[in-house]
Design a protein around this motif. Structure first.
Motif, PDB file in Angstrom:
ATOM      1  N   GLN A 456       3.276  19.019  35.271  1.00 51.20           N
ATOM      2  CA  GLN A 456       2.177  18.551  34.957  1.00 51.20           C
ATOM      3  C   GLN A 456       1.619  17.360  35.684  1.00 51.20           C
ATOM      4  O   GLN A 456       2.602  16.846  35.858  1.00 51.20           O
ATOM      5  N   ARG A 457       0.336  17.212  35.899  1.00 49.95           N
ATOM      6  CA  ARG A 457      -0.153  16.004  36.482  1.00 49.95           C
ATOM      7  C   ARG A 457      -0.146  14.980  35.605  1.00 49.95           C
ATOM      8  O   ARG A 457       0.098  13.815  36.189  1.00 49.95           O
ATOM      9  N   SER A 458      -0.414  15.206  34.531  1.00 54.08           N
ATOM     10  CA  SER A 458      -0.375  14.044  33.562  1.00 54.08           C
ATOM     11  C   SER A 458       0.558  14.564  32.138  1.00 54.08           C
ATOM     12  O   SER A 458       0.375  15.564  31.822  1.00 54.08           O
ATOM     13  N   HIS A 459       1.007  13.860  31.543  1.00 55.80           N
ATOM     14  CA  HIS A 459       1.549  13.989  30.392  1.00 55.80           C
ATOM     15  C   HIS A 459       0.960  12.889  29.086  1.00 55.80           C
ATOM     16  O   HIS A 459       0.687  11.820  29.384  1.00 55.80           O
ATOM     17  N   GLU A 460       0.730  13.679  27.883  1.00 52.28           N
ATOM     18  CA  GLU A 460       0.259  12.851  26.712  1.00 52.28           C
ATOM     19  C   GLU A 460       1.236  13.033  25.893  1.00 52.28           C
ATOM     20  O   GLU A 460       1.855  13.870  25.195  1.00 52.28           O
ATOM     21  N   VAL A 461       1.855  11.894  25.372  1.00 52.19           N
ATOM     22  CA  VAL A 461       2.958  11.643  24.607  1.00 52.19           C
ATOM     23  C   VAL A 461       2.496  10.978  23.033  1.00 52.19           C
ATOM     24  O   VAL A 461       1.612   9.978  23.237  1.00 52.19           O
ATOM     25  N   PHE A 462       2.691  11.526  22.176  1.00 49.89           N
ATOM     26  CA  PHE A 462       2.296  10.812  20.811  1.00 49.89           C
ATOM     27  C   PHE A 462       3.625  10.468  19.911  1.00 49.89           C
ATOM     28  O   PHE A 462       4.422  11.236  19.715  1.00 49.89           O
ATOM     29  N   VAL A 463       3.482   9.403  19.565  1.00 46.36           N
ATOM     30  CA  VAL A 463       4.420   8.618  18.957  1.00 46.36           C
ATOM     31  C   VAL A 463       4.034   7.992  17.688  1.00 46.36           C
ATOM     32  O   VAL A 463       3.263   7.010  17.754  1.00 46.36           O
ATOM     33  N   PRO A 464       4.819   8.292  16.641  1.00 44.17           N
ATOM     34  CA  PRO A 464       4.369   7.575  15.447  1.00 44.17           C
ATOM     35  C   PRO A 464       4.850   6.066  15.551  1.00 44.17           C
ATOM     36  O   PRO A 464       5.960   5.887  16.094  1.00 44.17           O
ATOM     37  N   GLU A 465       3.937   5.176  14.813  1.00 45.07           N
ATOM     38  CA  GLU A 465       4.609   3.726  14.836  1.00 45.07           C
ATOM     39  C   GLU A 465       5.812   3.535  13.952  1.00 45.07           C
ATOM     40  O   GLU A 465       5.927   4.186  13.042  1.00 45.07           O
ATOM     41  N   PRO A 543      12.352   9.730  52.760  1.00 48.84           N
ATOM     42  CA  PRO A 543      11.967  10.408  51.572  1.00 48.84           C
ATOM     43  C   PRO A 543      10.673  10.815  51.149  1.00 48.84           C
ATOM     44  O   PRO A 543       9.569  10.047  51.481  1.00 48.84           O
ATOM     45  N   LEU A 544      10.393  11.620  50.340  1.00 50.27           N
ATOM     46  CA  LEU A 544       8.954  12.019  49.627  1.00 50.27           C
ATOM     47  C   LEU A 544       9.088  11.722  48.310  1.00 50.27           C
ATOM     48  O   LEU A 544      10.008  11.764  47.658  1.00 50.27           O
ATOM     49  N   SER A 545       7.803  11.527  47.739  1.00 49.73           N
ATOM     50  CA  SER A 545       7.658  11.430  46.400  1.00 49.73           C
ATOM     51  C   SER A 545       6.436  11.761  45.705  1.00 49.73           C
ATOM     52  O   SER A 545       5.441  12.078  46.521  1.00 49.73           O
ATOM     53  N   SER A 546       6.327  11.876  44.545  1.00 56.09           N
ATOM     54  CA  SER A 546       5.135  12.226  43.764  1.00 56.09           C
ATOM     55  C   SER A 546       4.995  11.487  42.335  1.00 56.09           C
ATOM     56  O   SER A 546       6.111  10.959  41.870  1.00 56.09           O
ATOM     57  N   THR A 547       3.950  11.260  41.868  1.00 58.75           N
ATOM     58  CA  THR A 547       3.765  10.597  40.586  1.00 58.75           C
ATOM     59  C   THR A 547       3.186  11.478  39.678  1.00 58.75           C
ATOM     60  O   THR A 547       2.550  12.173  39.721  1.00 58.75           O
ATOM     61  N   VAL A 548       3.327  10.929  38.456  1.00 58.04           N
ATOM     62  CA  VAL A 548       2.811  11.629  37.015  1.00 58.04           C
ATOM     63  C   VAL A 548       2.264  10.457  36.026  1.00 58.04           C
ATOM     64  O   VAL A 548       2.910   9.448  36.005  1.00 58.04           O
ATOM     65  N   THR A 549       1.345  10.733  35.665  1.00 59.23           N
ATOM     66  CA  THR A 549       0.702   9.624  34.699  1.00 59.23           C
ATOM     67  C   THR A 549       0.865  10.030  33.281  1.00 59.23           C
ATOM     68  O   THR A 549       0.759  11.360  32.822  1.00 59.23           O
TER      69      THR A 549
END
Length: 850
Positions: A456-465, A543-549
């Protein structure tokens, strides 16, 4: 003597061909002559110079002779580029009796893969002397033979060719015989014995002569045989053929036993002298006797062995017809059998050089393999075409006849196909055509042409405090379709430089697996969201690279109990609240205001009367926190201790409580607490104070423009003008309509903050005992209202407005509420701003449109 390397033949236009040929082959016909039997190390020619190659790069490009057979005889000196003899060459063993002996050579270089062609002519050396099949040749001649009659003799054989082959025959001197030499169509010489004088058996019955064969070498070589001529008694007539020579053609595929020709000869003699017997001449080679069969009486010539056009395409020999007389007489004829080629040989494919492995970045036109095709058949049966499947990204280019280069015809992609089995098919033009196949295996090596890719181009992570440090938050796995080092991925954390919050202080990233772990517990009240980028980088070159938010959202837990803001009281102490005597039902005693630092339902607080001496006397608004009288209060009511519990809506819910001491007072002089009254802030309140200060500063800047506009409006049409107070507060009074019956009330100071913080406003004011109610927060975040009483009325005195009756609050309306009237404020859009249970001296409000 011949000098090695004395000349080189280059075909016309060779320099031009060198410039225009780019198919893996280098054009140009170069021929080097070399004598046979040359010793090891003999110089043949300088191929590097003739092919315009850089001698310094010969070792790196591995210039070499192609072909296992040619590598046994020749080698290339990589220092000088010279072609040298590796092992002595026997021309007769290599080419037999062929007039010319040309050895085609192919030279292969790498980086790039190219092929060069040249020819080496093996020059014959006179190293063989002529030899007769037998050392004694016998010939019988009748004494009645007329002068001029010819008798063919067996010819000598010489393995050498050209000028070194047999050039002449000599016969020892005698008075009866001479030697005549006949030249055949193939250039060979056949000696014939010519009778010059009549023979007389009674005088001499036999003759012994010496036949000598001499070649044309320098110096010449010779061979001899003894010729013994026997003189026979008289036989008048010799057999005679219908023709002196015959020529027939036969397919090389003709079966054994096939009749080729029937020879006829006649003899006018009677009796045994007229009986004719056919046979091969005495000098007929054994290979002819093994292939053909001649019937002695009928003269039928039949085939008894297999024919092969590729080995020998014709046979020429003599047939003898001999009668039965005494002495016997004979006659000879010449017979030539021409073989017709049949398409009985399939093409033969030879891969001269192949790469085996090719990088996927190879440009179209890159040579993959050099292919040679041979078909020993002749004519159209030997014309060969080459083809490969159409769906492959390769093509065949022809540089010379039967020489091809396999090149790339399009881009290669190892990730789509990592290897190819290229089926090469060679077909001749015979009828029916014959074909053969060979598979060339080619592996495609990887090039770092694919960057790592996340799912995925972006990930959403939900973390309880309140999570535990070290907990796995997410795993950011990337894939790379390349192979080897090009597919090894390492992960790193990227953080913007302008961010105040560093993601590395909250999380840790595994550089091998991409797993994200928490380094500490999250606190929703401090950090709600966290955004960072993760880079996946391979180990290719470059080297080649890519990023994810990654957007990390902290989920709120109910970990904060509600905090009571008003009325303020020290822990464990009572908050006194005064009531005027004889108040009726619905009188506002005070307003309990609490906030919860949590969010959502966890911050939704409710109020409840937990303890009271008489619960029927007072009622608490569940959500507003307003403490009101439920029934009229008697004048002799003793002090009432009320415990108000404030509970949030979390799961499980958390709560806090405040204790009020409500008592009747004779003097209800309202006292406005001084906000500037400072005491040492208790632990837990510093954060609220900070929020308040920041909000006040922010709203001042936002509302400054609105204040200026309102000030101008007041200066133009206000009845009361601008009023400033010692505390530095200014207000503008505007004219509005006035409803009848404006009741008295106590003054308050109300501040609405324009922010989304838990503290939406501050409400200062109230009664003389210091407990100040806090109104509910308006929904408008851009409103600012301050209300302050310029003077406090005495007990029992009616409170009148400080402005004329027509000067009222802008946007406020008077609504009586049972015995204790209140003011209700509305914005221009109809939004309720709160209750003011006191006499209002003046009001000012900054307002902006939504």
């Amino acid at each position: 003597m011949f000098s090695v390397g004395s000349w080189v033949e280059i075909c016309w236009g060779a320099p031009l061909l060198f410039l225009i040929c780019h198919l893996g082959y280098v054009c140009g016909q170069i021929r080097y002559p070399v004598p046979e039997e040359s010793q090891e190390g003999t110089f043949v020619g300088n191929v590097a110079q003739d092919f315009l190659l850089d001698t310094e790069s010969l070792s790196a490009r591995r210039l070499q002779v192609a072909g296992e057979v040619n590598q046994r005889h020749f080698r290339v000196d990589l220092d000088s580029g010279a072609l040298l003899i590796k092992n002595p060459i026997d021309r007769e063993a290599l080419c037999g009796l062929s007039a010319s002996c040309i050895v085609p050579l192919e030279f292969v270089t790498e980086g790039p893969l190219e092929m060069y062609r040249a020819e080496v002519e093996i020059v014959d050396v006179n190293d063989h002397a002529p030899r007769f099949p037998r050392q004694q040749l016998d010939l019988e001649i009748g004494e009645a033979a007329p002068p001029g009659q010819r008798f063919p003799l067996e010819k000598a054989q010489d393995a050498d060719v050209g000028s070194n082959s047999i050039s002449s025959y000599r016969l020892s001197s005698n008075e009866h015989f001479a030697l005549d030499v006949k030249k055949r169509s193939d250039g060979s010489l056949v000696p014939e014995l010519l009778l010059e004088k009549p023979l007389d058996r009674e005088k001499q019955s036999d003759y012994r002569l010496v036949l000598t064969a001499v070649d044309g070498g320098n110096p010449p070589r010779s061979g001899t045989a003894e010729l013994r001529v026997s003189v026979l008694d008289v036989n008048d007539n010799a057999p005679a053929f219908q023709q002196s020579s015959y020529r027939i053609s036969v397919l090389e595929s003709a079966p054994a036993g096939m009749l080729l020709i029937q020879l006829n000869a006649s003899d006018p003699d009677l009796g045994p002298s007229g009986n004719i017997t056919f046979s091969f001449s005495g000098h007929t080679p054994d290979r002819v006797r093994n292939l053909f069969s001649l019937h002695p009486t009928t003269g039928k010539l039949t085939l008894q062995g297999p024919l092969d056009f590729e080995s020998e395409n014709y046979y020429e020999f003599d047939i003898r017809a001999r009668d039965g007389g005494s002495p016997a007489m004979e006659q000879h004829c010449s017979l030539r059998v021409d073989l017709l080629d049949v398409n009985d040989n399939a093409p033969h494919i030879t891969v001269t050089s192949e790469l085996g492995t090719l990088p996927e970045s190879a440009e179209p036109g890159t040579v993959v393999a050099l292919i040679s095709v041979q078909d020993p058949d002749s004519g159209s049966n030997g014309d060969v075409s080459l083809r490969i499947p159409d769906h492959l990204p390769f093509a065949l280019k022809s540089a010379f006849r039967n020489q091809f280069s396999l090149v790339t015809a399009g881009p290669l992609d190892r990730e789509a196909k990592s290897s190819y089995d290229i089926m090469v098919t060679a077909s001749d033009a015979g009828n029916p055509p014959l074909s053969t196949q060979r598979t060339i295996f080619l592996n495609i090596s990887d090039v770092n042409d694919n960057p790592p890719s996340f799912f995925q181009r972006s990930h959403e992570v939900f973390v309880p405090e309140n999570n535990r440090p070290g907990d796995l938050l997410c795993s950011l796995a990337a894939s790379d379709p390349d192979s080897g080092l090009n597919a090894l991925i390492s992960y790193s954390l990227l953080e913007p430089r302008n961010r105040d919050v560093s993601a590395s202080s909250f999380i840790s990233l595994n550089p091998q697996t991409g797993a994200v772990h928490a380094t500490r517990s999250f606190d929703y009240e401090q950090t709600q969201t966290l955004q960072f980028e993760v880079q996946a980088r391979d180990r290719g070159n470059p080297p080649l690279s890519s990023t994810v938010t990654v957007r990390l959202f902290v989920l709120d837990l109910n970990d904060n109990a509600p905090a009571v803001l008003r009325p303020r009281a020290r822990p464990g102490s009572l908050c006194p609240q005064a009531l005027p005597p004889s108040v009726g039902a619905g009188h506002l005693v005070t307003k309990v205001t609490a906030v919860d630092l949590d969010s959502g339902y966890n911050a939704w607080v409710s109020y409840q009367l937990l303890e009271a001496p008489d619960p029927s006397l007072f009622a608490v608004s569940r959500y507003a926190g307003e403490v009101r009288t439920a029934v009229p209060i008697p004048a002799d009511l003793p002090p009432q201790k009320l415990v108000i519990v404030v509970k949030d809506s979390g799961s499980p819910p958390l709560s806090t409580s405040v204790t009020l001491l409500v008592s009747l007072e004779e003097d209800t002089h309202p006292v406005v607490p001084d906000l500037r009254e400072s005491s040492a802030p208790r632990e837990g309140e510093s954060r609220l104070t900070l929020y308040l200060a920041v909000s006040l500063v922010a709203i001042c800047f936002v509302s400054f423009g609105s204040f200026v506009a309102l000030l101008s409006k007041c200066l133009r049409g206000a009845a009361c003008g601008v009023t400033c107070f010692p505390a530095g507060t200014c207000a503008c009074l505007t004219r509005s309509r006035r409803r009848e019956g404006l009741p008295p009330s106590s003054g308050i100071l109300r501040i609405q903050l324009g922010s989304d913080d838990p503290i939406k406003f501050v409400d200062v004011g109230g009664h003389s005992h210091g407990c100040t109610p806090l109104a509910s927060a308006p929904t408008r975040s851009d409103s600012f209202m301050m209300v302050k009483s310029p003077s406090a009325p005495m007990a029992g005195e009616p409170v009148r407005p400080s402005c004329p009756p027509s000067d009222l609050l802008y946007g406020l309306e008077v609504r009586p509420l049972q015995a204790q009237p209140t003011l209700e404020g509305y914005s221009d859009a109809g939004i309720w701003l709160g209750h003011v249970p006191a006499t209002v001296g003046f009001s000012t409000r900054a307002h902006s449109e939504w």
